[in-house]
Enzyme design. Sequence first.
Site, PDB file in Angstrom:
ATOM      1  N   HIS A  28       8.024  21.667   5.679  1.00  0.00           N
ATOM      2  CA  HIS A  28       8.258  20.231   5.851  1.00  0.00           C
ATOM      3  C   HIS A  28       8.667  19.638   4.503  1.00  0.00           C
ATOM      4  O   HIS A  28       8.042  19.911   3.489  1.00  0.00           O
ATOM      5  CB  HIS A  28       6.977  19.574   6.357  1.00  0.00           C
ATOM      6  CG  HIS A  28       7.048  18.080   6.402  1.00  0.00           C
ATOM      7  ND1 HIS A  28       8.094  17.401   6.983  1.00  0.00           N
ATOM      8  CD2 HIS A  28       6.209  17.129   5.941  1.00  0.00           C
ATOM      9  CE1 HIS A  28       7.883  16.095   6.883  1.00  0.00           C
ATOM     10  NE2 HIS A  28       6.744  15.916   6.246  1.00  0.00           N
TER      11      HIS A  28
ATOM     12  N   ARG B 136      -0.878   9.551  -4.334  1.00  0.00           N
ATOM     13  CA  ARG B 136      -0.804   9.836  -5.768  1.00  0.00           C
ATOM     14  C   ARG B 136      -0.887   8.531  -6.558  1.00  0.00           C
ATOM     15  O   ARG B 136      -0.206   7.574  -6.250  1.00  0.00           O
ATOM     16  CB  ARG B 136       0.527  10.534  -6.041  1.00  0.00           C
ATOM     17  CG  ARG B 136       0.620  11.128  -7.413  1.00  0.00           C
ATOM     18  CD  ARG B 136       1.702  12.173  -7.352  1.00  0.00           C
ATOM     19  NE  ARG B 136       2.194  12.525  -8.658  1.00  0.00           N
ATOM     20  CZ  ARG B 136       3.184  13.387  -8.842  1.00  0.00           C
ATOM     21  NH1 ARG B 136       3.772  13.928  -7.800  1.00  0.00           N
ATOM     22  NH2 ARG B 136       3.585  13.690 -10.037  1.00  0.00           N
TER      23      ARG B 136
ATOM     24  N   ASN C  63      -1.970   4.041   6.871  1.00  0.00           N
ATOM     25  CA  ASN C  63      -0.734   3.680   7.581  1.00  0.00           C
ATOM     26  C   ASN C  63      -0.422   4.629   8.731  1.00  0.00           C
ATOM     27  O   ASN C  63      -0.165   4.200   9.859  1.00  0.00           O
ATOM     28  CB  ASN C  63       0.441   3.685   6.593  1.00  0.00           C
ATOM     29  CG  ASN C  63       0.464   2.430   5.751  1.00  0.00           C
ATOM     30  OD1 ASN C  63      -0.050   1.389   6.163  1.00  0.00           O
ATOM     31  ND2 ASN C  63       1.037   2.522   4.564  1.00  0.00           N
TER      32      ASN C  63
END
Length: 307
Positions: free
Chosen positions: A173, A80, A10
């Site tokens: 982040h 995951r 993506n």
Amino acid sequence: MKISIIGAGNVGALSAMRVAQCGFGDILLVDIAKGIAQGKALDLEDARAILKVNYNIKGTDDINSIKDSQIVVITAGLARRPGMAREELLSKNAQILKEVCLKIKELSPQAVVIVVTNPLDLMTCLASKVTGFPKKRVLGMGISLDSARFANLIAQELNLEPSDIDAVVIGAHGEGMLPLVKHTKVKGVSLEEYLSKEKVDDLIRKTVGRGAEIVSFLGSGSAFFAPSAAVAEMVKVIAKDEKKILGACAYLNGEYGIKDICIGVPVRLGKSGIEKIIELDLSEGEQKELLNSAASIRKLTEQFSYV
Ligand code: APR
């Protein structure tokens, strides 16, 4: 200019699309899964005639094709899976990153490397170590996305345009991010002047939770529209040597009192990568939070130092 994007999932595919639509560079999309990068590249190529933008894009499953790239973006990684522990995911992604970085070192030794794979700060530290490139040529995209999310939520709250907001976020982040309220400007004036502390705290809480909020709606996978916009912005600033200040995960060597890890800070970006690390004045509390954020990145980096 040759720009390689490794990982055509993506984030990788959308980054390729956005960079291509800027109309510069020869883009190579690479994915280990056979056919994915080739198929997406052909599809993106077909859009040229509609968009009336001329760009070159190729897809491949052969990483050796990245030879002589000037910019390499790494989005390769595993998502995951049910039953997979976080540790296992981290170690698998660290292995993928290592393999990819060894190839970049061998085939594109002059490249500026932009890491996107999460956990971003750990992966940027590993990329810096594995490539052995000058520190300014390895950076991570993460904190500019966090800043964009903060800016968007402030704009919504104040009923202004996102372009009126100059949001500043530093640190790790994701959940370790540190939005800087005093340095965040609304039409050039500090956010502190616009909103109450309670309202600002609420916006910060929403910003920190934004990635998880998106994941919970999506059900599987994570955000890709805003991340790919942030990647394309970084690529453009570097490729066009714009010397713009953006948030990036950068190797620190004493700046902000932090040494030998990569963490999100404002930097000036240009064709050679990070040209300058911008040191902002922090309050005592902010400095303490940043050091905590750095300590957690350091701990994770040491845990994966075998890579
Ligand atoms: N070489 C090339 N591509 C690889 C490799 C490898 N060694 N290993 C995995 N990939 C590819 C996968 O085949 C997959 O197509 O990386 C792609 C990852 O795509 P997605 O699963 O769609 O993940 P995406 O949403 O794009 O996120 C990628 O960016 O924002 C971060 O947290 C996100 O770490 C994740 C990364």
